[in-house]
Write an enzyme that holds these catalytic residues in place. Sequence first.
Site, PDB file in Angstrom:
ATOM      1  N   THR A  11       0.855  -1.200   0.000  1.00 57.05           N
ATOM      2  CA  THR A  11       0.000   0.000   0.000  1.00 57.05           C
ATOM      3  C   THR A  11       0.892   1.251   0.000  1.00 57.05           C
ATOM      4  O   THR A  11       2.071   1.182   0.353  1.00 57.05           O
ATOM      5  CB  THR A  11      -0.938   0.039   1.220  1.00 57.05           C
ATOM      6  OG1 THR A  11      -0.172   0.318   2.401  1.00 57.05           O
ATOM      7  CG2 THR A  11      -1.707  -1.254   1.390  1.00 57.05           C
ATOM      8  N   ALA A  13       1.849   2.578  -2.586  1.00 58.96           N
ATOM      9  CA  ALA A  13       2.845   2.155  -3.585  1.00 58.96           C
ATOM     10  C   ALA A  13       3.076   3.180  -4.686  1.00 58.96           C
ATOM     11  O   ALA A  13       3.936   2.985  -5.534  1.00 58.96           O
ATOM     12  CB  ALA A  13       2.402   0.824  -4.205  1.00 58.96           C
ATOM     13  N   ILE A  17       8.499   5.708  -0.204  1.00 58.17           N
ATOM     14  CA  ILE A  17       8.977   4.419   0.311  1.00 58.17           C
ATOM     15  C   ILE A  17       8.209   3.256  -0.319  1.00 58.17           C
ATOM     16  O   ILE A  17       8.783   2.212  -0.637  1.00 58.17           O
ATOM     17  CB  ILE A  17       8.860   4.392   1.856  1.00 58.17           C
ATOM     18  CG1 ILE A  17       9.826   5.429   2.462  1.00 58.17           C
ATOM     19  CG2 ILE A  17       9.142   3.005   2.406  1.00 58.17           C
ATOM     20  CD1 ILE A  17       9.619   5.699   3.956  1.00 58.17           C
ATOM     21  N   ASP A  62      -8.384   2.746  -0.739  1.00 58.97           N
ATOM     22  CA  ASP A  62      -8.367   3.670   0.392  1.00 58.97           C
ATOM     23  C   ASP A  62      -8.305   2.795   1.636  1.00 58.97           C
ATOM     24  O   ASP A  62      -9.308   2.177   2.020  1.00 58.97           O
ATOM     25  CB  ASP A  62      -9.625   4.558   0.393  1.00 58.97           C
ATOM     26  CG  ASP A  62      -9.627   5.537   1.567  1.00 58.97           C
ATOM     27  OD1 ASP A  62      -8.778   5.386   2.485  1.00 58.97           O
ATOM     28  OD2 ASP A  62     -10.472   6.438   1.586  1.00 58.97           O
ATOM     29  N   TYR A 157       0.217  12.071  14.343  1.00 59.49           N
ATOM     30  CA  TYR A 157       1.099  11.154  13.607  1.00 59.49           C
ATOM     31  C   TYR A 157       1.851  10.228  14.573  1.00 59.49           C
ATOM     32  O   TYR A 157       1.892   9.006  14.378  1.00 59.49           O
ATOM     33  CB  TYR A 157       2.076  11.988  12.772  1.00 59.49           C
ATOM     34  CG  TYR A 157       2.983  11.183  11.885  1.00 59.49           C
ATOM     35  CD1 TYR A 157       2.516  10.651  10.685  1.00 59.49           C
ATOM     36  CD2 TYR A 157       4.305  10.952  12.233  1.00 59.49           C
ATOM     37  CE1 TYR A 157       3.352   9.910   9.857  1.00 59.49           C
ATOM     38  CE2 TYR A 157       5.136  10.218  11.420  1.00 59.49           C
ATOM     39  CZ  TYR A 157       4.663   9.702  10.231  1.00 59.49           C
ATOM     40  OH  TYR A 157       5.497   8.959   9.419  1.00 59.49           O
ATOM     41  N   THR A 192      11.394  11.914   0.722  1.00 58.55           N
ATOM     42  CA  THR A 192      10.229  11.507  -0.083  1.00 58.55           C
ATOM     43  C   THR A 192       9.308  12.728  -0.214  1.00 58.55           C
ATOM     44  O   THR A 192       9.503  13.734   0.478  1.00 58.55           O
ATOM     45  CB  THR A 192       9.416  10.387   0.617  1.00 58.55           C
ATOM     46  OG1 THR A 192       8.748  10.959   1.749  1.00 58.55           O
ATOM     47  CG2 THR A 192      10.261   9.212   1.054  1.00 58.55           C
TER      48      THR A 192
HETATM   49  P1  NAP Z   1       4.548   9.506   0.563  1.00 60.27           P
HETATM   50  O1  NAP Z   1       5.614   9.709  -0.448  1.00 60.27           O
HETATM   51  O2  NAP Z   1       3.599  10.604   0.851  1.00 60.27           O
HETATM   52  O3  NAP Z   1       3.738   8.178   0.162  1.00 60.27           O
HETATM   53  C1  NAP Z   1       2.581   7.770   0.838  1.00 60.27           C
HETATM   54  C2  NAP Z   1       1.599   7.223  -0.164  1.00 60.27           C
HETATM   55  O4  NAP Z   1       0.425   6.752   0.532  1.00 60.27           O
HETATM   56  C3  NAP Z   1       1.118   8.281  -1.170  1.00 60.27           C
HETATM   57  O5  NAP Z   1       1.112   7.755  -2.470  1.00 60.27           O
HETATM   58  C4  NAP Z   1      -0.276   8.573  -0.666  1.00 60.27           C
HETATM   59  O6  NAP Z   1      -1.131   9.069  -1.672  1.00 60.27           O
HETATM   60  C5  NAP Z   1      -0.714   7.205  -0.199  1.00 60.27           C
HETATM   61  N1  NAP Z   1      -1.909   7.264   0.629  1.00 60.27           N
HETATM   62  C6  NAP Z   1      -2.342   8.296   1.403  1.00 60.27           C
HETATM   63  N2  NAP Z   1      -3.519   7.991   1.953  1.00 60.27           N
HETATM   64  C7  NAP Z   1      -3.860   6.752   1.518  1.00 60.27           C
HETATM   65  C8  NAP Z   1      -4.981   5.914   1.740  1.00 60.27           C
HETATM   66  N3  NAP Z   1      -6.015   6.297   2.505  1.00 60.27           N
HETATM   67  N4  NAP Z   1      -5.001   4.688   1.140  1.00 60.27           N
HETATM   68  C9  NAP Z   1      -3.983   4.309   0.342  1.00 60.27           C
HETATM   69  N5  NAP Z   1      -2.905   5.066   0.085  1.00 60.27           N
HETATM   70  C10 NAP Z   1      -2.836   6.280   0.683  1.00 60.27           C
HETATM   71  O7  NAP Z   1       5.186   9.127   1.968  1.00 60.27           O
HETATM   72  P2  NAP Z   1       6.472   8.251   2.341  1.00 60.27           P
HETATM   73  O8  NAP Z   1       7.445   9.184   2.928  1.00 60.27           O
HETATM   74  O9  NAP Z   1       6.862   7.345   1.244  1.00 60.27           O
HETATM   75  O10 NAP Z   1       5.861   7.418   3.549  1.00 60.27           O
HETATM   76  C11 NAP Z   1       5.555   6.032   3.461  1.00 60.27           C
HETATM   77  C12 NAP Z   1       5.328   5.523   4.862  1.00 60.27           C
HETATM   78  O11 NAP Z   1       6.529   5.710   5.631  1.00 60.27           O
HETATM   79  C13 NAP Z   1       4.229   6.266   5.618  1.00 60.27           C
HETATM   80  O12 NAP Z   1       3.523   5.367   6.429  1.00 60.27           O
HETATM   81  C14 NAP Z   1       5.000   7.249   6.468  1.00 60.27           C
HETATM   82  O13 NAP Z   1       4.276   7.636   7.608  1.00 60.27           O
HETATM   83  C15 NAP Z   1       6.223   6.419   6.813  1.00 60.27           C
HETATM   84  N6  NAP Z   1       7.374   7.209   7.232  1.00 60.27           N
HETATM   85  C16 NAP Z   1       7.961   8.098   6.382  1.00 60.27           C
HETATM   86  C17 NAP Z   1       9.054   8.829   6.831  1.00 60.27           C
HETATM   87  C18 NAP Z   1       9.768   9.818   5.969  1.00 60.27           C
HETATM   88  O14 NAP Z   1      10.683  10.496   6.471  1.00 60.27           O
HETATM   89  N7  NAP Z   1       9.422   9.957   4.679  1.00 60.27           N
HETATM   90  C19 NAP Z   1       9.545   8.634   8.138  1.00 60.27           C
HETATM   91  C20 NAP Z   1       8.911   7.724   8.963  1.00 60.27           C
HETATM   92  C21 NAP Z   1       7.832   6.996   8.495  1.00 60.27           C
HETATM   93  P3  NAP Z   1      -1.297  10.679  -1.768  1.00 60.27           P
HETATM   94  O15 NAP Z   1       0.057  11.220  -2.089  1.00 60.27           O
HETATM   95  O16 NAP Z   1      -2.291  10.859  -2.867  1.00 60.27           O
HETATM   96  O17 NAP Z   1      -1.791  11.124  -0.412  1.00 60.27           O
END
Ligand code: NAP
Length: 248
Positions: A11, A13, A17, A62, A157, A192
């Site tokens: 998910t 995806a 990440i 979703d 968060y 990201t």
């Molecule tokens: P990202 O680039 O924003 O990717 C998250 C993806 O999830 C986006 O494609 C988003 O779509 C999608 N999404 C949002 N709401 C959703 C829903 N209801 N159902 C299905 N998909 C949904 O973020 P990321 O940085 O890769 O983060 C990935 C994971 O790692 C998250 O759980 C985040 O909390 C965690 N994380 C990230 C960091 C960091 O520093 N980046 C650190 C710690 C943990 P939209 O863009 O359309 O909303």
Amino acid sequence: MSLIGRTAFVTGAGSGIGRATCQVLARDGANIIAADVNEANARKTIELIDKSESKNLSIAIDVSKSSNVKHVLDKVLETYKKPPSIIVNCAGITRDNFILKLSEENFQEVIDVNLKGTFLVLQAFANAIIEHQISPASIINIGSVSSKNGNMGQANYCASKAGVELLTKTAAKEFGKVGIRVNAVLPGFISTPMTAIVPEKVKAILLKQIPLARLGNPEEIAEVISFLASEKSSYINGASINVNGGMV
Ligand code: NAP
């Protein structure tokens, strides 16, 4: 290539990440089901992996809606005839604000996607994995470094990610006997789209807290996810693995 013959459901995806995870798991031999609320972005992820899209699938989801998660599982079962043996819960959002200004709506939204969404996907897919007697199976949930000590402006968060960690540990205890391992990866500050909006002065403060003195790359999280998905980690269950450059 330790994931040959396995199918992975990821998910979130379509970005960051989640996208890197799809790419690394595919490199390691898995078929990929890329699921995201933004279907076009999930499709783009599959195009980056495999232009033929033969064994791979993109799908809209979703994660915060149980009826939608069930619909997606049905579609996956219809296409692959059995559930995936690797589930990665990467979908996540932020709605940052200081507690005194944080709206009920923004609090709830983050809990619904990050915590409830992880629960709904984990529950639905674990049920199917058990029903189809798929083993080995591995579920990887994405927590965060910020669930350990809290973070200013991220009460919603941090609470959601602390929940993800304990959901993971509980699932590991419940599912161990049926051959499903459940682990969490806790990323630090990763480059990201989610962190692209962090103001430069906040980034500078955060960088000082990272002994490796740089942000992480999504691929550095994806490599750990691939390890946890594979049987190279066959005795790791209920773990939370920090991937944060030494950040505390
Ligand atoms: P990202 O680039 O924003 O990717 C998250 C993806 O999830 C986006 O494609 C988003 O779509 C999608 N999404 C949002 N709401 C959703 C829903 N209801 N159902 C299905 N998909 C949904 O973020 P990321 O940085 O890769 O983060 C990935 C994971 O790692 C998250 O759980 C985040 O909390 C965690 N994380 C990230 C960091 C960091 O520093 N980046 C650190 C710690 C943990 P939209 O863009 O359309 O909303």
